[in-house]
Every structure is written in structure tokens, then in C-alpha cells.
Design an enzyme around this catalytic site. Structure first.
Site, PDB file in Angstrom:
ATOM      1  N   GLY A  94      -9.097   7.081  -5.590  1.00 15.13           N
ATOM      2  CA  GLY A  94      -7.860   6.460  -5.134  1.00 15.13           C
ATOM      3  C   GLY A  94      -8.030   4.977  -4.858  1.00 15.13           C
ATOM      4  O   GLY A  94      -9.031   4.557  -4.261  1.00 15.13           O
ATOM      5  N   GLY A 135       1.106   5.077   0.057  1.00 16.15           N
ATOM      6  CA  GLY A 135       0.334   6.273   0.346  1.00 16.15           C
ATOM      7  C   GLY A 135       1.147   7.537   0.141  1.00 16.15           C
ATOM      8  O   GLY A 135       2.276   7.504  -0.364  1.00 16.15           O
ATOM      9  N   ASN A 136       0.589   8.646   0.555  1.00 17.34           N
ATOM     10  CA  ASN A 136       1.284   9.922   0.397  1.00 17.34           C
ATOM     11  C   ASN A 136       2.433  10.089   1.374  1.00 17.34           C
ATOM     12  O   ASN A 136       3.465  10.670   1.040  1.00 17.34           O
ATOM     13  CB  ASN A 136       0.293  11.073   0.566  1.00 17.34           C
ATOM     14  CG  ASN A 136      -0.688  11.155  -0.578  1.00 17.34           C
ATOM     15  OD1 ASN A 136      -0.304  11.378  -1.711  1.00 17.34           O
ATOM     16  ND2 ASN A 136      -1.964  10.953  -0.290  1.00 17.34           N
ATOM     17  N   THR A 137       2.273   9.547   2.579  1.00 25.76           N
ATOM     18  CA  THR A 137       3.278   9.718   3.621  1.00 25.76           C
ATOM     19  C   THR A 137       4.044   8.440   3.920  1.00 25.76           C
ATOM     20  O   THR A 137       5.230   8.489   4.248  1.00 25.76           O
ATOM     21  CB  THR A 137       2.619  10.230   4.917  1.00 25.76           C
ATOM     22  OG1 THR A 137       1.910  11.437   4.634  1.00 25.76           O
ATOM     23  CG2 THR A 137       3.657  10.514   5.991  1.00 25.76           C
ATOM     24  N   ASN A 138       3.382   7.294   3.809  1.00 20.79           N
ATOM     25  CA  ASN A 138       3.998   6.026   4.188  1.00 20.79           C
ATOM     26  C   ASN A 138       3.770   4.944   3.138  1.00 20.79           C
ATOM     27  O   ASN A 138       2.816   5.012   2.357  1.00 20.79           O
ATOM     28  CB  ASN A 138       3.435   5.531   5.528  1.00 20.79           C
ATOM     29  CG  ASN A 138       3.733   6.476   6.676  1.00 20.79           C
ATOM     30  OD1 ASN A 138       4.879   6.623   7.085  1.00 20.79           O
ATOM     31  ND2 ASN A 138       2.711   7.125   7.192  1.00 20.79           N
ATOM     32  N   ASP A 193       0.867  -1.182   0.000  1.00 20.06           N
ATOM     33  CA  ASP A 193       0.000   0.000   0.000  1.00 20.06           C
ATOM     34  C   ASP A 193       0.899   1.226   0.000  1.00 20.06           C
ATOM     35  O   ASP A 193       1.583   1.492   1.000  1.00 20.06           O
ATOM     36  CB  ASP A 193      -0.908  -0.032   1.237  1.00 20.06           C
ATOM     37  CG  ASP A 193      -1.628   1.286   1.470  1.00 20.06           C
ATOM     38  OD1 ASP A 193      -1.911   1.989   0.481  1.00 20.06           O
ATOM     39  OD2 ASP A 193      -1.907   1.602   2.654  1.00 20.06           O
ATOM     40  N   THR A 222      -2.670  11.109   5.861  1.00 19.43           N
ATOM     41  CA  THR A 222      -2.276  12.445   5.420  1.00 19.43           C
ATOM     42  C   THR A 222      -3.523  13.282   5.161  1.00 19.43           C
ATOM     43  O   THR A 222      -3.618  14.439   5.578  1.00 19.43           O
ATOM     44  CB  THR A 222      -1.436  12.347   4.138  1.00 19.43           C
ATOM     45  OG1 THR A 222      -0.342  11.454   4.356  1.00 19.43           O
ATOM     46  CG2 THR A 222      -0.903  13.699   3.743  1.00 19.43           C
ATOM     47  N   ASP A 277      -6.525   3.218  -2.784  1.00 16.80           N
ATOM     48  CA  ASP A 277      -6.529   2.938  -1.348  1.00 16.80           C
ATOM     49  C   ASP A 277      -7.952   2.996  -0.795  1.00 16.80           C
ATOM     50  O   ASP A 277      -8.352   2.145   0.019  1.00 16.80           O
ATOM     51  CB  ASP A 277      -5.615   3.903  -0.589  1.00 16.80           C
ATOM     52  CG  ASP A 277      -5.930   5.382  -0.863  1.00 16.80           C
ATOM     53  OD1 ASP A 277      -6.645   5.701  -1.850  1.00 16.80           O
ATOM     54  OD2 ASP A 277      -5.451   6.235  -0.086  1.00 16.80           O
ATOM     55  N   THR A 309       0.919  29.073  22.829  1.00 15.57           N
ATOM     56  CA  THR A 309       0.608  28.891  21.404  1.00 15.57           C
ATOM     57  C   THR A 309       0.492  27.420  21.029  1.00 15.57           C
ATOM     58  O   THR A 309      -0.438  27.018  20.316  1.00 15.57           O
ATOM     59  CB  THR A 309       1.684  29.565  20.536  1.00 15.57           C
ATOM     60  OG1 THR A 309       1.750  30.956  20.881  1.00 15.57           O
ATOM     61  CG2 THR A 309       1.360  29.423  19.055  1.00 15.57           C
TER      62      THR A 309
END
Length: 255
Positions: free
Chosen positions: A102, A8-11, A6, A127, A104, A179
Site C-alpha cells: 500500500g 484510506g479505507n475509512t477516511n 491520503d 481501519t 500509505d 457485555t
């Protein structure tokens, strides 16, 4: 054995299966092509690859996909088959542009339906956060796409002059007295409120009370504060890839 990946965008999540059984999986962060290839090779080298029959990939990241395929080729594995290109989606996709959904999300739908065999909403918090619906016949109806918590934090940092980028986590209190605390509260509880409301509105629109399944990196965290979520299935996408692969093997055998 066969390998599911799989992307993905990040992993990247590789999973080695023996038949229907997931033997092992891991999560590889897409920091750089070399890092991705090194970590994937480390995962692959824990197996006797001569016993690996097929490689099935779901990808929503063409750049990372290229370096993953290169790594697969270096290990002399079978030529990877891409879901949606080499392997058809075995469910109806009832959207305006089915080819743009997608893989996924579609794999999640297959994996979810194999568990419920009924109306289901899938919340994938990675993501991006996607909230998708399938009907009682397993057809993909469409869904919702929203920014994930990390993207929200990054956007606040990049589009303001002074706000820092913070990691996504549940704050200890609502009222931020600095903050960082204020950002944690806004991102976490804002996401909880958004996802809860979207699930409720989606259920009202489809006119059913579906099972709600969560997956993705932040799913366990969010599910604690979203009572509408019935179950967290961390490997849902890999389960869906398995379902798609099994359907393909069955059709090939019949042919």
C-alpha cells in the site's frame, strides 16, 4: 501551494502545503461519495486554488479515489498524480511483491525515515493496524497487517447473534460486568497486547532496537499503554507524501 491527499479505507486526509509547510488538513469520513465530495470541496474552497500547483494522491481505496479525482476536476485543479503510478516510490521496497504494498505504508516509511535516518518501526493504527520496518538506509523491509479495533468490534457484532457493536475505547476496568464492558476490555487490551508483542518480536527478528513511531486514528490512545512507542506523528502519511513529492520535483529539475 500544492495539495496532498491520503485516501484510506475509512477516511480521506487532504493537506494543503506551501512548500514544505502544511497549512491545513482535515479528516473526511468515507460515508458516501456525495459526502466525501462535499466535505473535500468545503476544504478546498478555503484556499485560493489558482495558486495550487500540483495534486499528489496516495490511495488504497479505488472507489473513493474516483470520487476524489472527480471533485478535483470540478475545481479545475491540476491533473492528480498518483503515487506508485504517476510518481515512483523513491525508496527500495524489499518485499516479495513491491507493487502490492500500500502506498500509505510506503509514504509512512518515507516520512519516518526523514525524521530518524535510522532503523525505524512504524505503527499505523487505522481501519487495519500495520507495523512496518525500515532499515538505516531507508529501505522498506516489510511488515505486519492486523485488524484495527473498529474492525474487531464490527466482526464480533456481525458474526455473532447477540453481541452489540461498540466504539473502540479504553475501558475503566479489566473485569467487564456487562457485555459492552467485556467487549471493550477484550478489544482494547487485546490490541495493546498484540501490538506490544508484535513490536517486540519484530525488533528481535531484525536484530536492532529501532525508533518506534505511531500514526493513525487510534495512535494517541494506544501509545499511552505501549511504552515501546517513542513518538506519535499524526500527519506522518502526509509528511511522507511531501517527501515523495519533493524527490520527484528534484529529479524533474535535474532532468
Amino acid at each position: 501551494m500544492w495539495l496532498a491527499i491520503d485516501i484510506g479505507n475509512t477516511n480521506v486526509h487532504p493537506g494543503m502545503f506551501e512548500g514544505d509547510v502544511l497549512l491545513s488538513t482535515c479528516s473526511i469520513r468515507n460515508e458516501s461519495p456525495s459526502t466525501t465530495q462535499t466535505q473535500l470541496a468545503k476544504f478546498l474552497n478555503t484556499f485560493d486554488l489558482s495558486q495550487t500547483r500540483d495534486v499528489i494522491i496516495s490511495s488504497v481505496n479505488p472507489k473513493v479515489e474516483s470520487c476524489v479525482v472527480e471533485c478535483i476536476q470540478r475545481h479545475h485543479l491540476a491533473k492528480p498524480k498518483l503515487i506508485g503510478k504517476d510518481i515512483p516510490i523513491p525508496i527500495a521496497v524489499l518485499t516479495d511483491y513491491p507493487e502490492k504494498v500500500g502506498t500509505d505504508r510506503l509514504a509512512n516509511a518515507v516520512g519516518a525515515y526523514e525524521r530518524t535516518h535510522n532503523w525505524t518501526v512504524i505503527v499505523d493504527s487505522g481501519t487495519a493496524i500495520t507495523i512496518d520496518a525500515i532499515n538505516d538506509k531507508g529501505a522498506f523491509l516489510g511488515g505486519i497487517i492486523a485488524p484495527g479495533m473498529d474492525i474487531s468490534s464490527r466482526a464480533l457484532h456481525h458474526y455473532t447473534a447477540l453481541l452489540p457493536e461498540v466504539s473502540a475505547k479504553k475501558p475503566g476496568k479489566i473485569l467487564g460486568t456487562n457485555t459492552e464492558e467485556a467487549i471493550h476490555t477484550g478489544i482494547y487490551w487485546g490490541t495493546i497486547g498484540m501490538v506490544s508483542t508484535l513490536i517486540r518480536l519484530l525488533c528481535e527478528e531484525i536484530g536492532h532496537q529501532p525508533a518506534v513511531i505511531a500514526t493513525g486514528g487510534s495512535s494517541s490512545l494506544l501509545a499511552k499503554d505501549i511504552p515501546l512507542i517513542d513518538a506519535v506523528i499524526p500527519q506522518l502519511t502526509l509528511e511522507g507524501i511531501k517527501g515523495i513529492y519533493k524527490t520527484t520535483v528534484a529529479l524533474t529539475a535535474k532532468g
